[in-house]
Design a protein around this motif. Sequence first.
Motif, PDB file in Angstrom:
ATOM      1  N   ALA A  85       0.832  -1.205   0.000  1.00  0.00           N
ATOM      2  CA  ALA A  85       0.000   0.000   0.000  1.00  0.00           C
ATOM      3  C   ALA A  85       0.868   1.258   0.000  1.00  0.00           C
ATOM      4  O   ALA A  85       0.558   2.245  -0.692  1.00  0.00           O
ATOM      5  N   ARG A  86       1.962   1.238   0.750  1.00  0.00           N
ATOM      6  CA  ARG A  86       2.864   2.391   0.784  1.00  0.00           C
ATOM      7  C   ARG A  86       3.490   2.623  -0.577  1.00  0.00           C
ATOM      8  O   ARG A  86       3.616   3.777  -1.027  1.00  0.00           O
ATOM      9  N   ALA A  87       3.874   1.551  -1.261  1.00  0.00           N
ATOM     10  CA  ALA A  87       4.478   1.679  -2.585  1.00  0.00           C
ATOM     11  C   ALA A  87       3.505   2.245  -3.610  1.00  0.00           C
ATOM     12  O   ALA A  87       3.920   2.823  -4.623  1.00  0.00           O
ATOM     13  N   GLU A  90      -0.244   5.272  -0.776  1.00  0.00           N
ATOM     14  CA  GLU A  90      -1.137   5.496   0.354  1.00  0.00           C
ATOM     15  C   GLU A  90      -0.368   6.117   1.524  1.00  0.00           C
ATOM     16  O   GLU A  90       0.858   5.980   1.626  1.00  0.00           O
ATOM     17  N   GLU A  91      -1.092   6.807   2.390  1.00  0.00           N
ATOM     18  CA  GLU A  91      -0.465   7.552   3.485  1.00  0.00           C
ATOM     19  C   GLU A  91      -0.041   6.608   4.620  1.00  0.00           C
ATOM     20  O   GLU A  91      -0.627   6.559   5.703  1.00  0.00           O
ATOM     21  N   ILE A  92       0.988   5.852   4.340  1.00  0.00           N
ATOM     22  CA  ILE A  92       1.563   4.910   5.310  1.00  0.00           C
ATOM     23  C   ILE A  92       3.060   5.160   5.351  1.00  0.00           C
ATOM     24  O   ILE A  92       3.727   5.181   4.309  1.00  0.00           O
ATOM     25  N   ASP A  93       3.578   5.389   6.537  1.00  0.00           N
ATOM     26  CA  ASP A  93       5.013   5.608   6.665  1.00  0.00           C
ATOM     27  C   ASP A  93       5.645   4.550   7.567  1.00  0.00           C
ATOM     28  O   ASP A  93       4.960   3.701   8.148  1.00  0.00           O
ATOM     29  N   GLY A  94       6.969   4.614   7.679  1.00  0.00           N
ATOM     30  CA  GLY A  94       7.684   3.629   8.480  1.00  0.00           C
ATOM     31  C   GLY A  94       7.287   3.648   9.938  1.00  0.00           C
ATOM     32  O   GLY A  94       7.227   2.606  10.597  1.00  0.00           O
ATOM     33  N   GLU A  95       6.981   4.826  10.468  1.00  0.00           N
ATOM     34  CA  GLU A  95       6.568   4.940  11.870  1.00  0.00           C
ATOM     35  C   GLU A  95       5.254   4.206  12.120  1.00  0.00           C
ATOM     36  O   GLU A  95       5.094   3.537  13.151  1.00  0.00           O
TER      37      GLU A  95
END
Length: 277
Positions: A85-87, A90-95
């Motif tokens: 989803a991050r790739a 979408e608004e997803i980060d490592g944190e």
Amino acid sequence: MAKKELSKKTLKKSFWNWFYGNLTCFSQEHMQTFGYLVSMLPVVEELYDNKDDQKKAMETYTAFFNTEPQIGTVVVGITAGLEEARANGEEIDGEMINGIRAGLMGPLAGIGDSLIVGTLIPILLGIGLGLSEGGSPLGAVFYIIVWNVLAIFGMRMLYFKGYELGGKAVEMMVGEKANAIRESVIMVGTIVIGAVAASWINVTTAFKMVNSEGGTIIDLQSTLDGIFPKLLSALTVIFCWWLMKKKKLSPTIVMLILVIIAFAGVLLGIFNPGLSY
């Protein structure tokens, strides 16, 4: 831009990397961190073409991680879905990903230790011990085959279910229903361990007091059986639990202590030589 989607081949490779490598380079400092990195490597390599992007994505999984390996497989599947989803922007980060990992690893460790270590393994070992009576190798063969079949198919199902659910799996793993299931599993595991101990641990004493004519005045084992059948067996289990839980001794040290006690007991006439204690 076309939507990026992980291939079945990559997901399978990620799963097998976790299955075989979850304890890779295990240490007190990192625990399962390196195993996690190995399992996420094929996922990151397929989703990102740029080496810098791959490096940045992999840095997410360098954070400390430790849980029960079998049940914990679902976390790897979840993060594979989140990474996909991050790739795709979408608004997803490592944190966020690390927050989910940290939030899941504790509850799943409790569930896994109760369900796998405290319930499933003792049941399989109990069956295997029964099949091994008389020196038969059938018990060992049974345990090896059944355990590996259950582990492979169970872990594979959890991995792909985690991937399908992604972030939605979090509430299922740590919500109120999950806590109720966890408490139930702990209770079942406790009952199973008690049943295994009662079935396979048999500690008796040969100590007797006799008079000058050779007649028995006190038969300690008969007296104990009249008070509480298998009392010595129960005390042995409690003693081992106390040593490992309260004194933090390893199982190996506990076994050595039992050997020393048995040896001293035979010399003092408390135990009969040649019996199974």
